[in-house]
Design a protein around this motif. Sequence first.
Motif, PDB file in Angstrom:
ATOM      1  N   PHE A  81       7.091  36.664   9.292  1.00  0.00           N
ATOM      2  CA  PHE A  81       7.621  36.771  10.652  1.00  0.00           C
ATOM      3  C   PHE A  81       6.572  37.242  11.659  1.00  0.00           C
ATOM      4  N   ALA A  82       5.331  37.445  11.181  1.00  0.00           N
ATOM      5  CA  ALA A  82       4.222  37.662  12.116  1.00  0.00           C
ATOM      6  C   ALA A  82       3.901  36.372  12.865  1.00  0.00           C
ATOM      7  N   ARG A  83       4.285  35.238  12.291  1.00  0.00           N
ATOM      8  CA  ARG A  83       4.159  33.960  12.997  1.00  0.00           C
ATOM      9  C   ARG A  83       5.401  33.754  13.864  1.00  0.00           C
ATOM     10  N   LYS A  84       5.192  33.743  15.167  1.00  0.00           N
ATOM     11  CA  LYS A  84       6.316  33.589  16.082  1.00  0.00           C
ATOM     12  C   LYS A  84       6.923  32.194  16.017  1.00  0.00           C
ATOM     13  N   GLN A 100      16.393  22.116  -0.928  1.00  0.00           N
ATOM     14  CA  GLN A 100      17.786  22.548  -0.987  1.00  0.00           C
ATOM     15  C   GLN A 100      17.899  24.048  -0.722  1.00  0.00           C
ATOM     16  N   SER A 101      16.785  24.765  -0.887  1.00  0.00           N
ATOM     17  CA  SER A 101      16.793  26.207  -0.665  1.00  0.00           C
ATOM     18  C   SER A 101      15.467  26.648  -0.054  1.00  0.00           C
ATOM     19  N   MET A 102      15.534  27.755   0.668  1.00  0.00           N
ATOM     20  CA  MET A 102      14.352  28.325   1.307  1.00  0.00           C
ATOM     21  C   MET A 102      14.386  29.834   1.102  1.00  0.00           C
ATOM     22  N   TYR A 103      13.304  30.365   0.546  1.00  0.00           N
ATOM     23  CA  TYR A 103      13.152  31.807   0.373  1.00  0.00           C
ATOM     24  C   TYR A 103      12.164  32.331   1.401  1.00  0.00           C
ATOM     25  N   ILE A 104      12.497  33.458   1.992  1.00  0.00           N
ATOM     26  CA  ILE A 104      11.587  34.140   2.914  1.00  0.00           C
ATOM     27  C   ILE A 104      11.340  35.531   2.353  1.00  0.00           C
ATOM     28  N   THR A 105      10.101  35.813   1.991  1.00  0.00           N
ATOM     29  CA  THR A 105       9.745  37.139   1.489  1.00  0.00           C
ATOM     30  C   THR A 105       9.216  37.959   2.656  1.00  0.00           C
ATOM     31  N   THR A 106       9.881  39.063   2.975  1.00  0.00           N
ATOM     32  CA  THR A 106       9.561  39.802   4.203  1.00  0.00           C
ATOM     33  C   THR A 106       9.572  41.308   3.988  1.00  0.00           C
ATOM     34  N   LEU A 130      19.651  29.865   2.104  1.00  0.00           N
ATOM     35  CA  LEU A 130      18.646  30.609   2.861  1.00  0.00           C
ATOM     36  C   LEU A 130      18.607  32.039   2.341  1.00  0.00           C
ATOM     37  N   ASN A 131      17.542  32.342   1.603  1.00  0.00           N
ATOM     38  CA  ASN A 131      17.461  33.611   0.886  1.00  0.00           C
ATOM     39  C   ASN A 131      16.352  34.489   1.456  1.00  0.00           C
ATOM     40  N   PHE A 132      16.720  35.709   1.828  1.00  0.00           N
ATOM     41  CA  PHE A 132      15.755  36.662   2.380  1.00  0.00           C
ATOM     42  C   PHE A 132      15.474  37.743   1.344  1.00  0.00           C
ATOM     43  N   GLN A 133      14.240  37.792   0.848  1.00  0.00           N
ATOM     44  CA  GLN A 133      13.848  38.822  -0.104  1.00  0.00           C
ATOM     45  C   GLN A 133      13.178  39.964   0.658  1.00  0.00           C
ATOM     46  N   ILE A 134      13.906  41.057   0.772  1.00  0.00           N
ATOM     47  CA  ILE A 134      13.470  42.202   1.569  1.00  0.00           C
ATOM     48  C   ILE A 134      12.794  43.213   0.650  1.00  0.00           C
ATOM     49  N   SER A 135      11.546  43.480   0.913  1.00  0.00           N
ATOM     50  CA  SER A 135      10.753  44.341   0.032  1.00  0.00           C
ATOM     51  C   SER A 135      11.004  45.821   0.312  1.00  0.00           C
ATOM     52  N   ILE A 136      11.560  46.513  -0.670  1.00  0.00           N
ATOM     53  CA  ILE A 136      11.705  47.972  -0.628  1.00  0.00           C
ATOM     54  C   ILE A 136      11.206  48.515  -1.957  1.00  0.00           C
TER      55      ILE A 136
END
Length: 368
Positions: A81-84, A100-106, A130-136
Amino acid sequence: MLTKKASLLRVINNIYFKKNEPISLVHFITNRCNARCSFCFINFDDPNTFRNELSLDEIDKLTQNLGKSLLNVNLTGGEPFARKDIIDIAKIYLKNSTIQSMYITTNASLPDRIENFAKVINSIDNNLELNFQISIDDLPENHDKVRKIENLFDNCIDTYWRLKKLSLKNVNPVVSITVSHENCDNIKNIFEHLVSKCKIDSLKCTIVRDEGVYKTPVEKKRKILESYTWLTNKIKEMTKEKKINNYNSESIQGKIHNKKDEIAWKMVNDMYMEPKFISPCHAGGLFGIITSNGYVYPCEILENNPLGDLRENNMDFMKIWKSNITKNTKNFIIKSKCNCTYECALSFNVLGNMRYHPKLIKGAFDRN
């Protein structure tokens, strides 16, 4: 589930026989990142790290030549998401490819951008997973300290619940823990905090690996594996109790994914301390990497084995994928019995190897 964009027969033929088109790609759309994690493999001290990102026009051209079997793309970084223009990049993949699917690692430091992205892309195609992998990776104070961003933990939880509350079809946030030397001594407390206090009910994990500038401290490897094993067992236990839901536990597809994760976790356990060959790797066939500056690799681990430069090949991905260099690299992977604990590649190796299918089929029809 396959849509009209991808032929089921072609995908099956590719996965089990030809293995000459990718079914999943990891696209590093940028190396830019506002975090500086101690276990990151990106060399932020090298000024060339941030140069020559692929433009939208170049991404448009390359996505027109990804074959007809591509089911998934993972947009990652750096911090994607640093790319606007990340929404434009996602639109291009939807327009030109068969995904068929998109992963976003953020790292979830930009909640507003992430929420807007989810709304826009879901409005274009709500059949896209649409899958968001949130790093904690730690408790609040230490998470912010390790990643060097103030209030980052709070932003992660904010992002997770914003996406949950959208209640949009196929928009799935999940917290992802990387077990490393930084957190392995406290993994139980971290898990408990996320599940009990933050009420996280979608949670996955990966194990840190040697890559790029990062090398795992040897003296911590045993503890890292112990913590990873405890965590994966806990996720498996709570999935069966339906307290953690990473996939739709009522669908055959969701049950297969859960079983695939269990198989991959065991492979990591078997290989982490003493690397060894377990089953053939399909990197360079079913799985590959596109870097931010347009190089194609079979996987992240073989970082000294580029398959080609997209810019030198008129952005024709399949020209590189079917080249003699790629064929020779695939032969090297098979003949050398190349092995690693890279979970992205392991997932597709499980799905692409017939030896695992009895377990996958059994898992598909298990009653929880």
